[in-house]
Write an enzyme that holds these catalytic residues in place. Structure first.
Site, PDB file in Angstrom:
ATOM      1  N   LYS A 107      -3.860   5.708   3.063  1.00  0.00           N
ATOM      2  CA  LYS A 107      -3.668   5.056   2.219  1.00  0.00           C
ATOM      3  C   LYS A 107      -2.719   4.643   1.488  1.00  0.00           C
ATOM      4  CE  LYS A 107      -7.580   8.294   1.329  1.00  0.00           C
ATOM      5  NZ  LYS A 107      -8.024  10.045   0.567  1.00  0.00           N
TER       6      LYS A 107
ATOM      7  N   ILE B 191      -9.910   7.315  -8.756  1.00  0.00           N
ATOM      8  CA  ILE B 191      -8.520   7.234  -9.584  1.00  0.00           C
ATOM      9  C   ILE B 191      -8.319   5.794 -10.262  1.00  0.00           C
ATOM     10  CG2 ILE B 191      -5.612   7.529  -9.518  1.00  0.00           C
ATOM     11  CD1 ILE B 191      -6.637  10.271  -8.480  1.00  0.00           C
TER      12      ILE B 191
END
Ligand SMILES: NC(=O)c1ccc[n+]([C@@H]2O[C@H](COP(=O)([O-])OP(=O)(O)OC[C@H]3O[C@@H](n4cnc5c(N)ncnc54)[C@H](OP(=O)(O)O)[C@@H]3O)[C@@H](O)[C@H]2O)c1
Length: 432
Positions: free
Chosen positions: A202, A133
């Site tokens: 993340k 993504i």
């Protein structure tokens, strides 16, 4: 061929990357100017799924990061060491770096970007969050005009797969984890995924980009999904919620704007919320900012091809810059990390959120009243209290609060634990 890649790692993502570069037809024309010069691996005799000249493959990774012919080092070995040292050596040797390694960037980003800025090289990491993504570049560039107020992501495919399966078949965590391991969706040691550590890595990266300051990895509050039970998923469903592992970065209301909340935990989210429909191994990141409003990035968060797609986009990005400006130009500030300060992080006790809690109580008259009184004394106001049924002759009561301070809620729970009627509190979850 003008640009030479030193590839560290030829596993899942390394192989996908080599496959794209060795088959450029129909892709961006810049790919035709890129060549894999050398590849570093651990064992030379493993069968590989990509055709590379035998002499290109080596176990001497140090030689790759210091090879004068290499322009860009692509680090796809994972883990902290030797990945960190190899990245730093590549930078010291004036190489640009592309990496998919969230663990190393979340912990050593400060050291790595300071070195990169001094050396005048790029360190790009599109693949480190959300796999295929595109979300890093949008945060750095496309959304730069916005004041970001929150970034909320489903950024770990393994846990999303497990929770999706638990919801679909009503099974408990351990059973679904075992199946996921058989299917290759969970690793033999699932700790980094199921305990939320990968998602926290993340989140540290996303928050730093979205909120314009460095973030210490250890400041990310982190709870995994081992405690989520089929029973809670079922009750959440009845109350109109789905349980997801969310990574949340939020500018704290009422504070100066660089105070951040950073947390990873299983969360009840309303079924109508955009993240409620992200199922299986897919990832999504919902970013909210002013004046844009909400934008959501959705797609495959892992896998060889998708992750390699992000890696190669970073490589072409650097190649594009090298072609247009050459090596002597200063770095593009939209692609470097220019943060000077650390964001200050709000302690979890100061969090204001809704909670879901499940209690097993002796069927003593007035127990719901006692619960309500304890909560009331700690300024915890309740949105709903439902007696769901009985389990082992104990009344099962589920409470959903309004927005309350986590500290007050915890104090109320401490008092509730001392009530004679309350036998256990099997689950406490936050509600979005
Ligand atoms: N897999 C995904 O879907 C995914 C998604 C997003 C990000 N990432 C990230 O991408 C990175 C790579 O992941 P991966 O799944 O491709 O890993 P992987 O399949 O385990 O591959 C690792 C590769 O690195 C080599 N390697 C590991 N340690 C080494 C060492 N000390 N010296 C030399 N070579 C070494 C291995 O060599 P051998 O082949 O000889 O064993 C292998 O080729 C990680 O940072 C990961 O977090 C992965």
């Amino acid at each position: 061929v003008a640009f030479k890649i030193g590839l560290l790692g030829l596993g899942t993502v390394g192989t996908g990357t080599a496959q794209i570069i060795s088959n450029p037809s129909g892709r961006h024309p810049l790919l035709q100017e890129i060549e894999i010069h050398r590849v570093g691996v651990r064992s030379l005799d493993k069968p590989r799924n990509v055709q590379l000249p035998l002499e290109a493959i080596t176990t001497d990774l140090e030689a790759i990061v210091s090879d004068p012919e290499v322009d860009i080092v692509v680090e796809l070995i994972g883990g902290l060491e030797p990945a960190r040292s190899l990245i730093l050596k590549a930078i010291a040797n004036g190489k640009h770096v592309v990496t998919a390694n969230k663990a190393v960037i979340a912990r050593y980003g400060d050291e790595i970007y300071t070195a990169a800025n001094e050396a005048g090289v790029y360190v790009l990491l599109e693949a480190a969050v959300g796999g295929g993504i595109p979300v890093i570049k949008p945060l750095k560039q496309s959304l730069g005009a916005n004041r970001i107020s929150s970034i909320i992501g489903i950024v770990n495919g393994t846990t999303n797969y497990i929770l999706t399966q638990m919801t679909a078949v009503g099974a408990d965590f351990e059973d679904v984890l075992a199946d996921a391991q058989k299917l290759g969706y969970a690793e033999a040691d699932p700790t980094a995924d199921v305990d939320g550590l990968d998602a926290a890595d993340k989140l540290a990266i996303l928050a730093s980009l979205g909120f314009g300051g460095r973030v210490k990895r250890e400041d990310v509050y982190c709870e995994g999904i081992r405690q989520v039970s089929a029973a809670d998923i079922n009750y959440a469903d009845k109350l109109g919620f789905i349980i997801k592992l969310l990574a949340i970065a939020q500018g704290a209301k009422g504070y100066e704007s660089d105070r951040l909340q950073l947390r990873v935990h299983p969360t009840l989210i309303p079924k109508a919320h955009p993240l409620a429909s992200i199922n299986g191994v897919y990832n999504a990141i919902l970013v909210e900012g002013e004046p844009l409003g909400q934008v959501m990035f959705f797609g495959p968060g892992a896998g060889s091809g998708p992750t390699a797609s992000a890696v190669v986009s970073d490589i072409t990005n650097i190649v594009g810059i090298l072609k247009s400006s050459g090596k002597t130009q200063s770095l593009d500030p939209l692609l470097t990390c220019t943060h000077q300060h650390y964001c200050s992080i709000v302690p979890i006790e100061e969090l204001e959120t809704r909670f879901y809690a499940r209690f097993l109580c002796g069927d003593i008259p007035g127990v719901i009243g006692h619960l309500g009184t304890c909560f009331g004394q700690h300024q915890v106001s309740l949105e709903s209290v439902v007696q769901i049924g009985f389990q082992d002759k104990l009344a099962e009561i589920v409470v959903v609060t309004h927005d309350v301070s986590e500290g007050n809620f915890r104090q109320a729970l401490d008092e509730i634990r001392t009530l004679e009627a309350v036998k256990t509190i099997p689950s406490i979850l936050r509600v979005l």
